[in-house]
Structures are given as C-alpha cells and as structure tokens.
Design an enzyme around this catalytic site. Structure first.
Site, short mmCIF file in Angstrom:
data_model
loop_
_atom_site.label_atom_id
_atom_site.label_comp_id
_atom_site.label_asym_id
_atom_site.label_seq_id
_atom_site.Cartn_x
_atom_site.Cartn_y
_atom_site.Cartn_z
N ASP A 17 -9.15 -6.33 -3.92
CA ASP A 17 -8.81 -5.11 -3.18
C ASP A 17 -9.92 -4.09 -3.39
OD1 ASP A 17 -7.72 -2.78 -2.12
OD2 ASP A 17 -5.71 -3.19 -2.88
N HIS B 12 -7.08 -6.01 0.16
CA HIS B 12 -6.04 -4.98 0.28
C HIS B 12 -4.95 -5.36 1.29
CE1 HIS B 12 -4.18 -1.08 -0.04
NE2 HIS B 12 -4.26 -0.92 1.27
N SER C 294 0.83 -1.20 0.00
CA SER C 294 0.00 0.00 0.00
C SER C 294 0.87 1.26 0.00
CB SER C 294 -0.96 -0.04 1.19
OG SER C 294 -1.92 0.97 1.11
#
Length: 337
Positions: A268, A298, A193
């Site tokens: 995600d 995610h 991320s």
C-alpha cells in the site's frame, strides 16, 4: 443666541479634548506593539503563516479527503449488477438525506441463515465500481452484500462530511434491522480505506448489534494521515480543532470488542501498512485476526491469492460460535499470505 454659541463652544472643546486623549492612548498602545514586533517580528510572522495554512487546510479538507466525482461521471452513472437478483434501495437518514444502497442476496443452500456484510467503500467512486469485488464475495463467502453510497456519492443526496458519514452508517444499520429476510445475529461490517473508519465508528457505537468487523487498508486517524502525507510541514503539532474531519479510529477501536479482522496490503503506497498493525494491536477484541498480504496494494489487496480464504475462515469462525467473545482461547492470530 449667546447661550447657543457657548453650548457649541463647550461641545467643540470637549470633542477636541476627547480626540487628543484618544490619540495619546493610541500612541501609548502602539508603542509596545512596535517594540514587540521589532523584537519578535520573525516569530509573529511564522505564527501568522502557520495560522493561515491551518485555516486553508481546514477550509479545503473536504476537497482533499472526498472524491465522489472520480472517476468522472461517478455522480451520474452507477453500474448495476446484471444477471443477478438485486435490490436498488433508497433510504432516509435522521437528517433527511436520501441514500442509495444495493442489496445482493445469496440464494444458495441455507440462504435464510447467510451472514450479511454491510460494505463501506473508500473515498472515491460509487458502489457500482465495487461490484467486481462484491460479486466475488458473494460467490466465495456465500453472504448477502449491502453496498452503501455515502451522502454526496453516486445517487445519494447531500455532501460528504465526517458526521454525515456516521449518520449514514447508522441509517443503514437501522434499515438492516427492519428486514425480516436478513439474519440479525450475523451482521458483519466491512470497510476499506475511508470505509474502515466508518465501520469502526459504527461498531464502536453498536456493539450489541454487530457480530464482527473486517477492515482493510485503513488509517489510525486523519491527523495521522496528514502527518504522513505532509511530512514537510509540522502537522503533528496542529491541535485537533484544526481538523474539520478527524476519523479517530485509533481511539474508537477500543470500543470494538467484537471479533475483528484486519486486512493489510504491505504494498500500500497511500496508507502506511504500519497503521493497520497498530490498529490490530490497539484492538481489545479477544478474537482478532491480522491477515497480511505482501503484494497487496491500497485498492487491489482483494485480488491477492488467499484473500477470500482468509475472509471465509474468519466468517465461519464467527458464525460457528454462539458466543463470539468465547470463540477462541488465544488472544490473537497473525497470518502472512
């Protein structure tokens, strides 16, 4: 006395004339403003609203992007590995910020030659929350793990910012280079991320010191994410200077010519998986891999079957070659797991 009265009379008349001239000038200046507002008042109002929203977003971008206190007590308590040799390390950045790191060493066969993964986590929590993932990396990949808490996270000092995170990553890499017990020819960057953006930046500035990068469920840039999350507002028309944090990974990836692994969870719901595919396509690396996990979310793609196998194959492929850029004749490889 008469001269004083004449002087005062002159000053009084001069002030009255000046006030009269100023008022006339104001009336002349106000007229076009009144006419303009009458004709284009709606446009001006929309422009003012647009500028106000942009200003609010700029001021509160850090609040929207960085979550060092989620879950609660993340700034007070950082879980540590139990029953496993590790080092709880504190280093200083160039601007004097004290950072907290955890180093977990692989102690199995050929451990002096084990690769080292510098682990950059996402935008919430601290390094202790990544221990389950890190320990599985240790066991499955037979690597050393160096987990990094950015400034403002966990026990690290300061407040998070884009430039601050970049300085943090540079300080961590510099620290690794001072360790005689870590193989400097096998330094891997891993970022999930937000951490993916940090890893891409660090790799783009240190291609001679990085063996490979692995990024997971990361984004093209903050402006791209803003357009996705706030689709009801024309964010795509905002100029870059409106963004306090940019993280322009889609530009910086062009400087990352080392072997690159892109890990994408197609489930995600936060960052569109298409961004991972676009980063993969933008990568100039002659050895780039895209590992796709249809059920990967995610934060939990690492729990998907075949995840560590994909990482292990990539790391072995990089380590096996003395010249990573000549490692493969094919330009790319996509694996759906």
């Amino acid at each position: 006395m008469e001269k004083s009265w004449m002087l005062w009379n002159f000053v009084e008349r001069w002030l009255i004339a000046l006030a009269s001239w100023s008022w006339a000038l104001c009336r002349i200046s106000l007229l076009p403003l009144i006419v303009t507002f009458h004709l284009y008042g709606g446009i001006i109002l929309l422009l003012l609203i647009f500028i106000s929203i942009a200003g609010i977003l700029y001021k509160f971008q850090d609040v929207l992007l960085y979550f060092p206190e989620q879950p609660s007590s993340s700034r007070l308590y950082v879980p540590m590995p139990t029953g496993i040799p590790h080092e709880n390390i504190f280093i200083r950045t160039k601007d004097g910020i004290r950072l907290n790191l955890i180093l977990i060493r692989y102690t199995g066969d050929n451990s002096p030659y084990s690769p080292t993964i510098i682990y950059f986590h996402g935008n919430a929590g601290n390094i202790g929350h990544r221990l389950p993932n890190a320990l599985l990396m240790l066991v499955n990949l037979k690597v050393n793990l160096l987990l990094v808490d950015y400034r403002g996270y966990g026990k690290s000092e300061g407040e998070a910012s884009e430039e601050g995170l970049y300085l943090d990553s540079e300080a961590v890499l510099d620290y690794v280079m001072t360790r005689p017990d870590l193989d400097k020819t096998k330094i891997f960057l891993f970022g999930r991320s937000l951490g993916g953006a940090v890893a891409i930046h660090l790799a783009s500035e240190n291609s001679h010191r990085i063996s490979a990068i692995m990024v997971e469920n990361t984004f093209l840039s903050i402006p791209h994410m803003a357009s996705t999350l706030f689709s009801f507002f024309p964010m795509r028309y905002l100029p870059l200077w409106c963004y306090k944090n940019k993280f322009l990974s889609y530009r910086k990836i062009s400087q990352c010519r080392m072997p690159s692994l892109f890990i994408s969870g197609l489930s995600d719901q936060l960052i569109p998986p298409v961004m991972m595919k676009q980063l993969y396509e933008l990568s100039p690396s002659r050895t780039k891999r895209l590992a796709i996990f249809p059920d990967g979310t995610h934060n939990d793609t690492w729990q998907c079957q075949g995840y560590f196998t994909a990482l292990e194959q990539f790391i072995k492929e990089v380590v096996k070659s003395h010249s990573p850029e000549e490692m493969a004749k094919t330009s790319s490889n996509v694996t759906i797991i």
